[in-house]
Motif scaffolding. Sequence first.
Motif, PDB file in Angstrom:
ATOM      1  N   ASP A  46       8.443  -3.169   3.836  1.00 50.07           N
ATOM      2  CA  ASP A  46       7.909  -2.106   2.980  1.00 50.07           C
ATOM      3  C   ASP A  46       6.949  -2.627   1.909  1.00 50.07           C
ATOM      4  OD1 ASP A  46       7.628   0.611   2.422  1.00 50.07           O
ATOM      5  OD2 ASP A  46       9.115   0.512   0.807  1.00 50.07           O
ATOM      6  N   LEU A  47       6.155  -3.621   2.286  1.00 46.20           N
ATOM      7  CA  LEU A  47       5.072  -4.119   1.430  1.00 46.20           C
ATOM      8  C   LEU A  47       3.809  -3.378   1.860  1.00 46.20           C
ATOM      9  CD1 LEU A  47       6.092  -7.828   1.697  1.00 46.20           C
ATOM     10  CD2 LEU A  47       5.939  -6.592  -0.462  1.00 46.20           C
ATOM     11  N   THR A  48       3.114  -2.758   0.928  1.00 39.28           N
ATOM     12  CA  THR A  48       2.018  -1.857   1.299  1.00 39.28           C
ATOM     13  C   THR A  48       0.622  -2.376   1.000  1.00 39.28           C
ATOM     14  OG1 THR A  48       2.308  -0.725  -0.806  1.00 39.28           O
ATOM     15  CG2 THR A  48       3.429   0.221   1.103  1.00 39.28           C
ATOM     16  N   ILE A  49       0.517  -3.430   0.174  1.00 40.75           N
ATOM     17  CA  ILE A  49      -0.800  -3.959  -0.180  1.00 40.75           C
ATOM     18  C   ILE A  49      -0.803  -5.469  -0.007  1.00 40.75           C
ATOM     19  CG2 ILE A  49      -2.518  -4.246  -2.014  1.00 40.75           C
ATOM     20  CD1 ILE A  49      -1.445  -1.663  -3.263  1.00 40.75           C
ATOM     21  N   LEU A  50      -1.847  -5.979   0.646  1.00 44.45           N
ATOM     22  CA  LEU A  50      -2.047  -7.414   0.768  1.00 44.45           C
ATOM     23  C   LEU A  50      -3.192  -7.803  -0.158  1.00 44.45           C
ATOM     24  CD1 LEU A  50      -1.433 -10.130   2.190  1.00 44.45           C
ATOM     25  CD2 LEU A  50      -3.162  -9.491   3.894  1.00 44.45           C
ATOM     26  N   ALA A  66      -1.535  -0.542  10.828  1.00 51.02           N
ATOM     27  CA  ALA A  66      -0.494  -1.385  10.242  1.00 51.02           C
ATOM     28  C   ALA A  66       0.133  -0.740   9.008  1.00 51.02           C
ATOM     29  CB  ALA A  66      -1.080  -2.747   9.875  1.00 51.02           C
ATOM     30  N   ARG A  67      -0.475   0.324   8.498  1.00 51.84           N
ATOM     31  CA  ARG A  67       0.027   1.052   7.320  1.00 51.84           C
ATOM     32  C   ARG A  67       0.021   0.202   6.049  1.00 51.84           C
ATOM     33  NH1 ARG A  67      -0.374   5.784   7.235  1.00 51.84           N
ATOM     34  NH2 ARG A  67       1.355   6.105   5.845  1.00 51.84           N
ATOM     35  N   VAL A  68      -1.040  -0.606   5.898  1.00 56.02           N
ATOM     36  CA  VAL A  68      -1.209  -1.407   4.686  1.00 56.02           C
ATOM     37  C   VAL A  68      -2.630  -1.232   4.167  1.00 56.02           C
ATOM     38  CG1 VAL A  68       0.498  -3.145   5.391  1.00 56.02           C
ATOM     39  CG2 VAL A  68      -1.906  -3.513   5.897  1.00 56.02           C
ATOM     40  N   ARG A  91      -6.579  -4.618 -10.883  1.00 56.29           N
ATOM     41  CA  ARG A  91      -5.544  -3.687 -11.352  1.00 56.29           C
ATOM     42  C   ARG A  91      -5.968  -2.235 -11.105  1.00 56.29           C
ATOM     43  NH1 ARG A  91      -1.713  -6.062 -14.734  1.00 56.29           N
ATOM     44  NH2 ARG A  91      -2.334  -8.087 -15.568  1.00 56.29           N
ATOM     45  N   HIS A  92      -7.212  -1.939 -11.404  1.00 57.90           N
ATOM     46  CA  HIS A  92      -7.712  -0.577 -11.182  1.00 57.90           C
ATOM     47  C   HIS A  92      -7.641  -0.227  -9.690  1.00 57.90           C
ATOM     48  CE1 HIS A  92     -10.008   3.072 -11.566  1.00 57.90           C
ATOM     49  NE2 HIS A  92     -10.820   2.630 -10.614  1.00 57.90           N
ATOM     50  N   VAL A  93      -8.071  -1.145  -8.852  1.00 65.08           N
ATOM     51  CA  VAL A  93      -8.044  -0.915  -7.408  1.00 65.08           C
ATOM     52  C   VAL A  93      -6.608  -0.736  -6.921  1.00 65.08           C
ATOM     53  CG1 VAL A  93      -8.481  -2.005  -5.162  1.00 65.08           C
ATOM     54  CG2 VAL A  93     -10.238  -2.057  -6.940  1.00 65.08           C
ATOM     55  N   LEU A  94      -5.695  -1.542  -7.422  1.00 61.23           N
ATOM     56  CA  LEU A  94      -4.292  -1.444  -7.005  1.00 61.23           C
ATOM     57  C   LEU A  94      -3.707  -0.073  -7.316  1.00 61.23           C
ATOM     58  CD1 LEU A  94      -2.991  -4.958  -8.063  1.00 61.23           C
ATOM     59  CD2 LEU A  94      -3.329  -4.123  -5.728  1.00 61.23           C
ATOM     60  N   GLU A  95      -4.200   0.565  -8.352  1.00 65.61           N
ATOM     61  CA  GLU A  95      -3.693   1.884  -8.734  1.00 65.61           C
ATOM     62  C   GLU A  95      -4.304   3.017  -7.904  1.00 65.61           C
ATOM     63  OE1 GLU A  95      -1.174   2.304 -10.753  1.00 65.61           O
ATOM     64  OE2 GLU A  95      -1.098   0.153 -11.112  1.00 65.61           O
ATOM     65  N   THR A  96      -5.423   2.751  -7.240  1.00 64.23           N
ATOM     66  CA  THR A  96      -6.131   3.831  -6.558  1.00 64.23           C
ATOM     67  C   THR A  96      -6.266   3.652  -5.041  1.00 64.23           C
ATOM     68  OG1 THR A  96      -8.269   2.760  -6.992  1.00 64.23           O
ATOM     69  CG2 THR A  96      -7.488   4.360  -8.626  1.00 64.23           C
TER      70      THR A  96
END
Length: 108
Positions: A46-50, A66-68, A91-96
């Motif tokens: 359940d890790l969604t961002i690489l 792959a749902r990431v 950080r901004h990208v991670l939020e959006t």
Amino acid sequence: MRILLDECVLRPLKRELSNYDIRTVVEMGWSGKTNGELLQLMAQADLTILLTTDRNLQYQQNFQQARVAIVVLIAPSNRIPDLVPLIPKARHVLETISVGEVVEVGRS
């Protein structure tokens, strides 16, 4: 949102993102895995961002399937002094960012 820090990104960068649920490839015991294996393992955990510095990864895999989501840090090297200035944008990208997206973060 759970983030995986790719093997090519130095682990001390994790400190710069301490307010996120972030794991490293090494912590997960996934060192040396191929990108395809890594994406499968991410889905199972359940890790969604690489978060990576691998610019070629986006052309090698199907992230929608792959749902990431992938955040690629574009810097002169993967050294911490080169990557830290990218953290505010990251950080901004991670939020959006959404599943299946690949976003490059570099100095403008």
